[in-house]
Design a protein around this motif. Structure first.
Motif, PDB file in Angstrom:
ATOM      1  N   GLY A   1       2.048   5.226  48.787  1.00 43.34           N
ATOM      2  CA  GLY A   1       3.433   5.148  48.336  1.00 43.34           C
ATOM      3  C   GLY A   1       3.728   3.854  47.611  1.00 43.34           C
ATOM      4  N   VAL A   2       3.282   2.756  48.192  1.00 40.66           N
ATOM      5  CA  VAL A   2       3.563   1.466  47.576  1.00 40.66           C
ATOM      6  C   VAL A   2       2.841   1.355  46.233  1.00 40.66           C
ATOM      7  CG1 VAL A   2       3.338  -1.014  47.846  1.00 40.66           C
ATOM      8  CG2 VAL A   2       4.048   0.361  49.760  1.00 40.66           C
ATOM      9  N   MET A   3       1.634   1.941  46.144  1.00 44.47           N
ATOM     10  CA  MET A   3       0.920   1.916  44.870  1.00 44.47           C
ATOM     11  C   MET A   3       1.677   2.724  43.806  1.00 44.47           C
ATOM     12  SD  MET A   3      -1.648   0.057  44.648  1.00 44.47           S
ATOM     13  CE  MET A   3      -1.388  -1.241  45.811  1.00 44.47           C
ATOM     14  N   GLY A   4       2.298   3.806  44.230  1.00 43.18           N
ATOM     15  CA  GLY A   4       3.126   4.564  43.288  1.00 43.18           C
ATOM     16  C   GLY A   4       4.262   3.701  42.765  1.00 43.18           C
ATOM     17  N   ALA A   5       4.927   3.005  43.671  1.00 47.52           N
ATOM     18  CA  ALA A   5       6.009   2.114  43.261  1.00 47.52           C
ATOM     19  C   ALA A   5       5.459   1.007  42.370  1.00 47.52           C
ATOM     20  CB  ALA A   5       6.693   1.520  44.489  1.00 47.52           C
ATOM     21  N   PHE A   6       4.268   0.537  42.689  1.00 42.34           N
ATOM     22  CA  PHE A   6       3.642  -0.508  41.871  1.00 42.34           C
ATOM     23  C   PHE A   6       3.412  -0.010  40.445  1.00 42.34           C
ATOM     24  CE2 PHE A   6      -0.583  -1.452  40.140  1.00 42.34           C
ATOM     25  CZ  PHE A   6      -0.386  -2.757  39.724  1.00 42.34           C
ATOM     26  N   VAL A   7       2.929   1.227  40.303  1.00 43.25           N
ATOM     27  CA  VAL A   7       2.684   1.738  38.949  1.00 43.25           C
ATOM     28  C   VAL A   7       3.994   1.819  38.168  1.00 43.25           C
ATOM     29  CG1 VAL A   7       2.055   3.808  37.667  1.00 43.25           C
ATOM     30  CG2 VAL A   7       0.545   2.917  39.396  1.00 43.25           C
ATOM     31  N   PHE A   8       5.039   2.318  38.822  1.00 39.60           N
ATOM     32  CA  PHE A   8       6.365   2.328  38.197  1.00 39.60           C
ATOM     33  C   PHE A   8       6.714   0.933  37.679  1.00 39.60           C
ATOM     34  CE2 PHE A   8       8.196   6.356  39.772  1.00 39.60           C
ATOM     35  CZ  PHE A   8       9.120   6.590  38.772  1.00 39.60           C
ATOM     36  N   ALA A   9       6.555  -0.064  38.552  1.00 37.58           N
ATOM     37  CA  ALA A   9       6.960  -1.426  38.198  1.00 37.58           C
ATOM     38  C   ALA A   9       6.045  -2.003  37.126  1.00 37.58           C
ATOM     39  CB  ALA A   9       6.955  -2.305  39.440  1.00 37.58           C
ATOM     40  N   ALA A  10       4.737  -1.724  37.241  1.00 36.39           N
ATOM     41  CA  ALA A  10       3.794  -2.295  36.283  1.00 36.39           C
ATOM     42  C   ALA A  10       4.037  -1.734  34.892  1.00 36.39           C
ATOM     43  CB  ALA A  10       2.357  -2.013  36.722  1.00 36.39           C
ATOM     44  N   GLN A  11       4.637  -0.549  34.833  1.00 33.66           N
ATOM     45  CA  GLN A  11       4.932   0.016  33.521  1.00 33.66           C
ATOM     46  C   GLN A  11       6.008  -0.773  32.794  1.00 33.66           C
ATOM     47  OE1 GLN A  11       5.726   4.136  34.377  1.00 33.66           O
ATOM     48  NE2 GLN A  11       3.551   4.674  34.343  1.00 33.66           N
ATOM     49  N   MET A  12       6.725  -1.632  33.528  1.00 32.87           N
ATOM     50  CA  MET A  12       7.742  -2.466  32.879  1.00 32.87           C
ATOM     51  C   MET A  12       7.138  -3.684  32.188  1.00 32.87           C
ATOM     52  SD  MET A  12      10.412  -2.422  36.068  1.00 32.87           S
ATOM     53  CE  MET A  12      10.824  -4.119  35.710  1.00 32.87           C
ATOM     54  N   VAL A  13       5.878  -3.979  32.473  1.00 31.98           N
ATOM     55  CA  VAL A  13       5.277  -5.193  31.915  1.00 31.98           C
ATOM     56  C   VAL A  13       4.721  -4.891  30.525  1.00 31.98           C
ATOM     57  CG1 VAL A  13       3.474  -6.911  32.219  1.00 31.98           C
ATOM     58  CG2 VAL A  13       4.695  -6.034  34.197  1.00 31.98           C
ATOM     59  N   ASN A  14       5.115  -5.698  29.548  1.00 32.76           N
ATOM     60  CA  ASN A  14       4.679  -5.482  28.175  1.00 32.76           C
ATOM     61  C   ASN A  14       3.358  -6.146  27.891  1.00 32.76           C
ATOM     62  OD1 ASN A  14       5.976  -3.921  26.235  1.00 32.76           O
ATOM     63  ND2 ASN A  14       7.816  -5.157  26.504  1.00 32.76           N
ATOM     64  N   PHE A  15       2.428  -5.388  27.350  1.00 34.99           N
ATOM     65  CA  PHE A  15       1.149  -5.959  26.944  1.00 34.99           C
ATOM     66  C   PHE A  15       1.113  -6.053  25.429  1.00 34.99           C
ATOM     67  CE2 PHE A  15       0.123  -4.675  31.133  1.00 34.99           C
ATOM     68  CZ  PHE A  15      -0.985  -5.396  31.522  1.00 34.99           C
ATOM     69  N   PRO A  16       1.076  -7.259  24.880  1.00 37.17           N
ATOM     70  CA  PRO A  16       0.911  -7.344  23.437  1.00 37.17           C
ATOM     71  C   PRO A  16      -0.511  -6.938  23.072  1.00 37.17           C
ATOM     72  CG  PRO A  16       1.127  -9.523  24.408  1.00 37.17           C
ATOM     73  CD  PRO A  16       1.127  -8.561  25.528  1.00 37.17           C
ATOM     74  N   VAL A  17      -0.642  -5.966  22.194  1.00 33.33           N
ATOM     75  CA  VAL A  17      -1.969  -5.502  21.808  1.00 33.33           C
ATOM     76  C   VAL A  17      -2.016  -5.521  20.288  1.00 33.33           C
ATOM     77  CG1 VAL A  17      -3.673  -3.675  22.068  1.00 33.33           C
ATOM     78  CG2 VAL A  17      -1.888  -3.950  23.764  1.00 33.33           C
ATOM     79  N   GLY A  18      -2.763  -6.439  19.744  1.00 40.14           N
ATOM     80  CA  GLY A  18      -2.844  -6.528  18.294  1.00 40.14           C
ATOM     81  C   GLY A  18      -1.545  -7.071  17.730  1.00 40.14           C
ATOM     82  N   PRO A  19      -1.532  -7.348  16.438  1.00 43.60           N
ATOM     83  CA  PRO A  19      -0.364  -7.984  15.845  1.00 43.60           C
ATOM     84  C   PRO A  19       0.833  -7.043  15.815  1.00 43.60           C
ATOM     85  CG  PRO A  19      -1.971  -7.386  14.160  1.00 43.60           C
ATOM     86  CD  PRO A  19      -2.609  -7.091  15.473  1.00 43.60           C
ATOM     87  N   GLY A  20       1.930  -7.507  16.393  1.00 46.20           N
ATOM     88  CA  GLY A  20       3.179  -6.760  16.264  1.00 46.20           C
ATOM     89  C   GLY A  20       3.311  -5.520  17.109  1.00 46.20           C
ATOM     90  N   THR A  21       2.266  -5.126  17.847  1.00 48.03           N
ATOM     91  CA  THR A  21       2.423  -3.943  18.680  1.00 48.03           C
ATOM     92  C   THR A  21       2.271  -4.337  20.141  1.00 48.03           C
ATOM     93  OG1 THR A  21       0.079  -3.535  18.409  1.00 48.03           O
ATOM     94  CG2 THR A  21       1.562  -2.199  17.079  1.00 48.03           C
ATOM     95  N   SER A  22       2.936  -3.602  20.983  1.00 46.79           N
ATOM     96  CA  SER A  22       2.714  -3.841  22.405  1.00 46.79           C
ATOM     97  C   SER A  22       2.771  -2.508  23.117  1.00 46.79           C
ATOM     98  CB  SER A  22       3.753  -4.805  22.955  1.00 46.79           C
ATOM     99  OG  SER A  22       4.991  -4.158  23.060  1.00 46.79           O
ATOM    100  N   GLY A  23       2.067  -2.458  24.222  1.00 44.33           N
ATOM    101  CA  GLY A  23       2.040  -1.219  24.979  1.00 44.33           C
ATOM    102  C   GLY A  23       2.272  -1.531  26.438  1.00 44.33           C
ATOM    103  N   HIS A  24       2.286  -0.508  27.242  1.00 45.16           N
ATOM    104  CA  HIS A  24       2.361  -0.769  28.674  1.00 45.16           C
ATOM    105  C   HIS A  24       1.364   0.106  29.386  1.00 45.16           C
ATOM    106  CE1 HIS A  24       4.335   2.936  29.846  1.00 45.16           C
ATOM    107  NE2 HIS A  24       5.081   2.830  28.771  1.00 45.16           N
ATOM    108  N   LEU A  25       1.101  -0.281  30.623  1.00 46.41           N
ATOM    109  CA  LEU A  25       0.147   0.450  31.432  1.00 46.41           C
ATOM    110  C   LEU A  25       0.679   1.848  31.726  1.00 46.41           C
ATOM    111  CD1 LEU A  25      -2.463  -0.053  33.136  1.00 46.41           C
ATOM    112  CD2 LEU A  25      -0.938  -0.563  35.017  1.00 46.41           C
ATOM    113  N   VAL A  26      -0.183   2.849  31.657  1.00 50.28           N
ATOM    114  CA  VAL A  26       0.214   4.169  32.127  1.00 50.28           C
ATOM    115  C   VAL A  26      -0.214   4.317  33.583  1.00 50.28           C
ATOM    116  CG1 VAL A  26      -0.032   6.644  31.809  1.00 50.28           C
ATOM    117  CG2 VAL A  26       0.051   5.131  29.832  1.00 50.28           C
ATOM    118  N   GLY A  27      -1.432   3.868  33.874  1.00 55.32           N
ATOM    119  CA  GLY A  27      -1.773   3.664  35.277  1.00 55.32           C
ATOM    120  C   GLY A  27      -2.653   4.707  35.928  1.00 55.32           C
ATOM    121  N   GLY A  28      -2.830   5.863  35.293  1.00 54.77           N
ATOM    122  CA  GLY A  28      -3.637   6.903  35.916  1.00 54.77           C
ATOM    123  C   GLY A  28      -5.050   6.425  36.207  1.00 54.77           C
TER     124      GLY A  28
END
Ligand SMILES: Nc1ncnc2c1ncn2[C@@H]1O[C@H](COP(=O)(O)OP(=O)(O)OP(=O)(O)O)[C@@H](O)[C@H]1O
Ligand SMILES: Nc1ncnc2c1ncn2[C@@H]1O[C@H](COP(=O)(O)OP(=O)(O)OP(=O)(O)O)[C@@H](O)[C@H]1O
Ligand SMILES: [Mg+2]
Ligand SMILES: [Mg+2]
Lengths: 233, 230, 281, 230
Positions: free
Chosen positions: C44-71
């Motif tokens: 359960g806590v890992m599920g909540a963690f994935v939800f929360a981790a999806q809020m963190v922005n990962f800059p990937v390459g110039p000008g683009t950023s993505g977020h974790l999907v987590g599967g």
């Protein structure tokens, strides 16, 4: 926090709130299936579904605009596809696509806005949804807010120290790593707390509430209404 | 007087190699209240986790004259109620009432009896108005009360409280203090707060790097270790 | 990509609901079986963690950023059954509370993300984990996202959602980009986690069953490809050139597509069985 | 004296509808230290998050005579250093040194200069021995010191501390107090601890349900609101 509002709504006391979660869940499914199989040309039927929803929202004493605004979260997605469909020359279908996704979202929202999480998970469980799944849903929901808030504050801490300048990939992985570590530790703590209160590997369920005549009546009314609209319009 | 807890030579090493407890001798008389002092990382929380067998180190532990072992574990857990430092870890069920009923249900009470007992206990801690609320909407002080209720519902003979007053504002602290004082159970109170210790307990034990460095009257011990900072 | 209600045609969502429900039940039993009970709060806590981790922005390459999907991350950390279960729980909450994905379409979304996506991640991790851990984790992240997205796209097409060729290829391009991002982010996240405590990340299983993993992965990817082709093929050329869709024939098309998928899957399954039987003989 | 912070009519409503701040007027003189008191949930943390623009409510905020706006945000964030309640949330890099150097790097210092500054600051808070350790494994007191070092490395003019002493043992608390007193910056200290407030500040502000219910001399305010519990 979107879900906090829904949580507050779900603790209301209208007659819709008091219906058995099983009846409401079954009514939702009937509504969704009927909606999903309605032909795009039957535009009057969509109007009728919308009216049914408005009546339900009204009887639940919920703010119609608040609900509609939240259901509109699906619109960017469906609008894109509706646009594509409209492009390919099928205006009615495009319209129906947007209407169906919006009304479905609204109906699902109405369920959770009149039924606390414990209610609808208990209903799912009485329909043989795996117990393990139900428990995980409850735990995810319970800790969603706690851990999201932690993530939020960590991001703030980084922003305070100018993360937009060099806040690169490494920062983000660091954040996720620390968040993971904290979540893991919290899970350990929770498990300890469960053991301390006599947990022996099995959740003992509390007794379910009885299914009353009013609930059966409510479901029958929904079923009849949906079918009538589907067949007549 | 009969001993509520009797511990001899307790040692514990975390899986990563940290030797957190290094030979602890400890006893608690029935009905007595003891404060645990000690620097950050001196092993207080680790020690407390041993009192109901959540951690299992070397050494002998007796609770209410029962040696702690796999057979007695369950019985001992129902006798020793631990209130954790972080209420969010302790309140894991979707509603307050369910959370407090969790323990009694596990003790084998019927759902009805468990709910009745939960209601009684919640009334006692002043939370009877929040039965159906979700624990995550409660304020810090309310959470702590519910956590205590969850433990009291197990009807323990010994209450263990790990820093019970962190994050609480002074009025809430005072209320909590009044509540704790009104409870007849023997208590082990882990705290950095000399005022709290003086108000709740008479005897104190001082931890230092996994050992007991001093023991005696609360007021005397606080002075000996300069354990007050004003 | 979470499919909302109203997009899938009745046979498609109904079939996928019917397929996913027992699959989730099976996954739940597996998760329960190979889970010590301390993992119930953990999941359960890992599920909540994935939800929360999806809020963190990962800059990937110039000008683009993505977020974790987590599967893939969950699969690597918790194992496939538990990861499926956690993702299913997340999808249920998203459908009901966050209006992200439909209720009738839940079967489809669970199938795409919690079942096929996790299977792709697990099989890649198992297949390549011994050779190169980072490479395997990258592949797990990328393939899980690619699988889920392509399945969703195929289901939309089979349901008769019209799409011009340009949009189709643009979506595929977008999927490739997000798949690569997910791969990179998953590798970064797993590394960060391992740095804090190596014990949290399970190593890939021994290589004894690599062939099975390889065949199964190939089968899975074929099914994905098959879905896409089946969705485009019957009158796909017509659709790709942007002409309107003949809306009377959609049930036939749908059934045709589903039958195609089933056949491909059956073939792969049989192939895998034969191969593993020959090995054990 | 010039004003370090000047706030008028600040209101903030959380997205879920909670009205957390309801018209706050506040000022801080250069070099002055102020304590913020108030019950749990009275809006102290929410208020503090406005001081460097992490939350943006209605009303006017001026820091060092600059009105807070999108243009000045960056400059203001480098002037106001916030130490959060929970150090775990503040330490996000894999090692102590990297964590403290994170801010200076973002200020545009060269990597060498940033590391030098991080080392200096860590020595100042007494953590020079733990440069390569993971913040995650430090004790509560050590974490707090590193968090403060991370903020000091940004060389802020105003220090904001949200309940800085929770979980700390008395000696660590005393050390922290000495450290904080030796820092020349203006300070805003959120706390439930009357002793800490008396030791660090002269003026205090009392929050009640998103408003300021009282303001004045620390000792007088503590008495007026019975904000002590022993
Ligand atoms: N899960 C763990 N794994 C490894 N080491 C740990 C773990 N938990 C605690 N420790 C270590 O064990 C020692 C004792 O920790 P413990 O939490 O018991 O201290 P404490 O006295 O409760 O401190 P505090 O006053 O800060 O709460 C510390 O050195 C700590 O770093
Ligand atoms: N993220 C949030 N979303 C919605 N409401 C929130 C959020 N954070 C805080 N609140 C609410 O805003 C109000 C003020 O909260 P705040 O955290 O500022 O209080 P506080 O004075 O810091 O309390 P404490 O002494 O317990 O730290 C409270 O009613 C709280 O429930
Ligand atoms: Mg402790
Ligand atoms: Mg606060």
């Amino acid at each position: 926090m979107h879900h906090l509002v829904i949580d507050r709504w779900s603790r209301g006391s209208s007659s819709l709130h008091q219906r058995d979660p099983r009846a409401k869940l079954a009514a939702l499914l009937v509504f969704l299936i009927v909606l999903s199989t309605t032909r795009p040309a039957a535009q009057w039927a969509f109007a009728a579904y919308a009216i049914m929803l408005i009546i339900a929202v009204h009887s639940a004493r919920l703010p119609i605009l608040g609900l509609a605004g939240r259901a509109a979260l699906v619109l960017p997605f469906s609008a894109t596809f509706a646009l594509l469909t409209w492009w390919s020359g099928d205006t009615l279908r495009a319209l129906a696509l947007a209407e169906k996704s919006f009304l479905s979202g609204m109906a699902a929202l109405l369920l959770v806005a009149t039924t606390p999480l414990t209610g609808w998970t208990a209903a799912l469980e009485s329909w043989r949804a795996p117990r393990m799944l139900i428990l995980v849903i409850q735990f995810v929901y319970r800790y969603l807010f706690v851990i999201a808030e932690q993530a939020q504050r960590m991001r703030w801490a980084a922003v305070c120290r100018g993360s937009h300048k060099t806040g690169g990939f490494r920062l983000a992985t660091g954040l996720v790593g620390v968040l993971f570590a904290r979540s893991w530790q919290r899970a350990d703590g929770i498990y300890h707390a469960m053991l301390a209160r006599g947990f022996r590997g099995r959740f003992v369920p509390a007794a379910p509430a009885p299914f009353r005549a009013a609930d059966a009546l409510f479901f029958s009314a929904c079923l009849a209404g949906c079918l009538a609209v589907r067949i007549l319009l | 007087m009969s001993k509520a807890i009797q511990i001899r030579g307790l040692r514990y090493r975390y899986p990563d190699g940290t030797q957190a407890l290094n030979g602890i001798d400890f006893h608690l008389d029935a009905g007595e209240s003891v404060a645990l002092f000690g620097a950050n990382g001196s092993g207080k929380t680790t020690f407390v986790m041993h009192l109901n067998g959540l951690l299992r180190g070397e050494g002998s532990i007796e609770v209410c004259s029962m040696p702690l072992s796999d057979e007695t574990l369950e019985q001992i857990r129902s006798k020793v109620g631990v209130v954790f430092q972080d209420s969010d870890e302790q309140l894991f069920m979707p509603t307050v009432l369910e959370d407090v009923a969790f323990g009694p249900l596990n003790l084998g009470l019927s759902p009805d009896d468990a709910l009745t007992r939960a209601r009684t206990v919640l009334k006692r801690v002043g939370m009877a108005h929040a039965l159906e609320r979700a624990p995550y909407h409660l304020s810090a002080g309310e959470k702590k009360r519910v956590a205590i209720a969850g433990v009291l519902a197990m009807d323990p003979e010994i209450l263990v409280l790990d820093e019970p007053t962190t994050f609480l504002d002074p009025p809430t602290r005072r209320d909590l203090l009044t509540l704790l004082r009104s409870l007849p159970q023997a208590k082990v109170v882990v705290t950095h707060d000399a005022n709290l210790a003086r108000a709740l307990t008479t005897r104190a034990v001082f931890f230092d790097q996994g050992r007991i460095a001093g023991e005696g009257d609360v007021i005397e011990l606080i002075q000996r270790f300069h354990w007050e900072y004003s | 990509m979470h499919i909302p209600d109203g997009f899938l045609s009745t046979p498609v969502w109904a079939t996928l609901d019917v397929v996913s429900a027992p699959a989730v039940a099976w996954v739940a039993r597996r998760a329960q079986r190979d889970t010590q009970d301390h993992r119930i709060p953990l999941l359960g806590v890992m599920g909540a963690f994935v939800f929360a981790a999806q809020m963190v922005n990962f800059p990937v390459g110039p000008g683009t950023s993505g977020h974790l999907v987590g599967g893939a991350l969950l699969t690597v950390v918790l194992g496939p059954a538990a990861a499926s279960l956690v993702l299913t729980a997340i999808l249920v909450l998203q459908a009901l509370i966050f209006q992200d994905g439909g209720v009738l379409a839940l079967g489809a979304n669970v199938f795409n993300m919690a079942l096929a996506g996790v299977a792709a991640a697990y099989l890649s991790y198992r297949l390549w984990g011994q050779a190169s851990r980072s490479g395997a984790i990258f592949a797990a992240g990328a393939l899980s996202v690619m699988t889920s997205a392509c399945l969703a796209l195929g289901q939309l097409l089979i349901s008769g959602v019209p799409m011009t060729g340009g949009v189709f290829w643009a979506s595929l391009g977008l999927f490739v980009v997000s798949a690569l991002m997910e791969g990179a982010i998953t590798v970064g996240a797993v590394r960060a986690i391992e740095r804090l405590n190596p014990a949290w990340v399970a190593g890939p299983q021994p290589a004894s069953s690599r062939t099975v993993a390889g065949v199964a992965l190939a089968a899975l990817l074929l099914v994905v490809l098959g879905t896409l082709i089946a969705s485009v093929a019957p009158d796909g050329i017509q659709r790709l050139t942007g002409q309107g869709v003949d809306s009377t024939s959609w049930p036939q098309r749908t059934m045709g597509g589903l039958a195609g998928i089933a056949m491909i899957f059956a073939l792969c399954y049989l192939g895998g069985k034969l191969k593993s039987r020959r090995r054990s003989a």
